[in-house]
Write a protein that holds these residues in place. Structure first.
Motif, PDB file in Angstrom:
ATOM      1  N   THR A  73       0.837  -1.202   0.000  1.00  0.00           N
ATOM      2  CA  THR A  73       0.000   0.000   0.000  1.00  0.00           C
ATOM      3  C   THR A  73       0.875   1.257   0.000  1.00  0.00           C
ATOM      4  O   THR A  73       0.616   2.205  -0.744  1.00  0.00           O
ATOM      5  N   ALA A  74       1.901   1.243   0.841  1.00  0.00           N
ATOM      6  CA  ALA A  74       2.805   2.397   0.910  1.00  0.00           C
ATOM      7  C   ALA A  74       3.542   2.585  -0.414  1.00  0.00           C
ATOM      8  O   ALA A  74       3.683   3.716  -0.899  1.00  0.00           O
ATOM      9  N   ASP A  75       4.017   1.499  -1.004  1.00  0.00           N
ATOM     10  CA  ASP A  75       4.709   1.595  -2.295  1.00  0.00           C
ATOM     11  C   ASP A  75       3.780   2.131  -3.383  1.00  0.00           C
ATOM     12  O   ASP A  75       4.185   2.956  -4.200  1.00  0.00           O
ATOM     13  N   GLN A  76       2.545   1.700  -3.389  1.00  0.00           N
ATOM     14  CA  GLN A  76       1.587   2.176  -4.383  1.00  0.00           C
ATOM     15  C   GLN A  76       1.288   3.659  -4.189  1.00  0.00           C
ATOM     16  O   GLN A  76       1.221   4.421  -5.154  1.00  0.00           O
ATOM     17  N   LEU A  77       1.139   4.071  -2.924  1.00  0.00           N
ATOM     18  CA  LEU A  77       0.894   5.482  -2.631  1.00  0.00           C
ATOM     19  C   LEU A  77       2.093   6.328  -3.078  1.00  0.00           C
ATOM     20  O   LEU A  77       1.926   7.410  -3.637  1.00  0.00           O
ATOM     21  N   TRP A  78       3.310   5.809  -2.847  1.00  0.00           N
ATOM     22  CA  TRP A  78       4.505   6.523  -3.290  1.00  0.00           C
ATOM     23  C   TRP A  78       4.499   6.697  -4.813  1.00  0.00           C
ATOM     24  O   TRP A  78       4.782   7.776  -5.320  1.00  0.00           O
ATOM     25  N   PRO A 124      -3.164  12.280  -4.761  1.00  0.00           N
ATOM     26  CA  PRO A 124      -3.034  11.110  -3.887  1.00  0.00           C
ATOM     27  C   PRO A 124      -2.443  11.468  -2.526  1.00  0.00           C
ATOM     28  O   PRO A 124      -2.811  10.888  -1.508  1.00  0.00           O
ATOM     29  N   VAL A 125      -1.531  12.438  -2.509  1.00  0.00           N
ATOM     30  CA  VAL A 125      -0.953  12.979  -1.278  1.00  0.00           C
ATOM     31  C   VAL A 125      -1.058  14.496  -1.393  1.00  0.00           C
ATOM     32  O   VAL A 125      -0.650  15.053  -2.414  1.00  0.00           O
ATOM     33  N   PRO A 126      -1.613  15.173  -0.387  1.00  0.00           N
ATOM     34  CA  PRO A 126      -1.823  16.620  -0.507  1.00  0.00           C
ATOM     35  C   PRO A 126      -0.540  17.439  -0.327  1.00  0.00           C
ATOM     36  O   PRO A 126      -0.440  18.307   0.530  1.00  0.00           O
ATOM     37  N   LEU A 127       0.459  17.119  -1.133  1.00  0.00           N
ATOM     38  CA  LEU A 127       1.746  17.801  -1.081  1.00  0.00           C
ATOM     39  C   LEU A 127       2.366  17.759  -2.472  1.00  0.00           C
ATOM     40  O   LEU A 127       2.284  16.738  -3.160  1.00  0.00           O
ATOM     41  N   GLN A 128       2.973  18.880  -2.869  1.00  0.00           N
ATOM     42  CA  GLN A 128       3.733  18.913  -4.112  1.00  0.00           C
ATOM     43  C   GLN A 128       5.046  19.637  -3.866  1.00  0.00           C
ATOM     44  O   GLN A 128       5.196  20.374  -2.888  1.00  0.00           O
ATOM     45  N   LEU A 129       5.995  19.408  -4.756  1.00  0.00           N
ATOM     46  CA  LEU A 129       7.325  19.992  -4.648  1.00  0.00           C
ATOM     47  C   LEU A 129       7.542  20.966  -5.798  1.00  0.00           C
ATOM     48  O   LEU A 129       7.152  20.693  -6.933  1.00  0.00           O
TER      49      LEU A 129
END
Length: 170
Positions: A73-78, A124-129
């Motif tokens: 799950t963590a790998d997929q989210l990454w 998918p994650v509320p963060l961008q770079l």
């Protein structure tokens, strides 16, 4: 290096630090470095080789968890984050890594801004770079602060010398 003789007679050295030496000519050094990379094939190849050797196709983390379902799950989210992590929407995480190394090689440093996003944005994650050239940093801003902190070339430090802020142009 410390020997005194005819070959080192005219060698005048100064005892100041790197920041004091670079500060007056920082923009000129960056401009010349960038010009070399654009117009000199040796410099272009050197930067390309550095990026290739440091980044390659991109550094990809892998989760290590006791339960394989959690790791998967963590790998997929990454993987989903890595696809959508660029705030400018141009590249993926591997591309940002390459851009970061290239900017460091050409300009001497790089700024990466963390951009918090709203849940409603659908990421998918509320963060961008966001990769910023160091020209955004106000390198002429230096001095002591009333609370014991200090600013050196646009980087603010607390009284213990820890970074706490960056002075950026609007």
């Amino acid at each position: 290096g410390a020997k005194v003789g005819r070959r080192t007679d005219g060698w005048v050295t100064v005892g100041s630090g790197a920041n004091a030496e670079i500060a007056p000519a920082l923009s000129r050094l960056r401009e010349r470095s960038r010009d070399l990379v654009r117009n000199n094939p040796y410099a272009t190849k050197a930067v390309h080789a550095l990026v290739s050797n440091l980044v390659g196709t991109g550094i990809v983390p892998r989760a290590r968890a006791r339960r394989s379902t959690v790791a998967k799950t963590a790998d997929q989210l990454w993987l989903e984050f890595a696809t959508h992590c660029d705030a400018d929407g141009v590249t993926d995480f591997g591309g940002l890594q390459a851009l970061t190394v290239r900017t460091m090689a050409e300009s001497g440093e790089v700024l990466i801004r963390l951009r918090d996003r709203r849940i409603e944005d659908g990421l998918p994650v509320p963060l961008q770079l966001q990769v910023l050239e160091p020209d955004h940093l106000d390198n002429l801003k230096s001095g002591e602060l009333p609370d014991g902190g200090f600013i050196v070339q646009g980087i603010e430090f607390d009284s213990l010398g820890r970074r706490r802020a960056y002075w950026l142009f609007p």
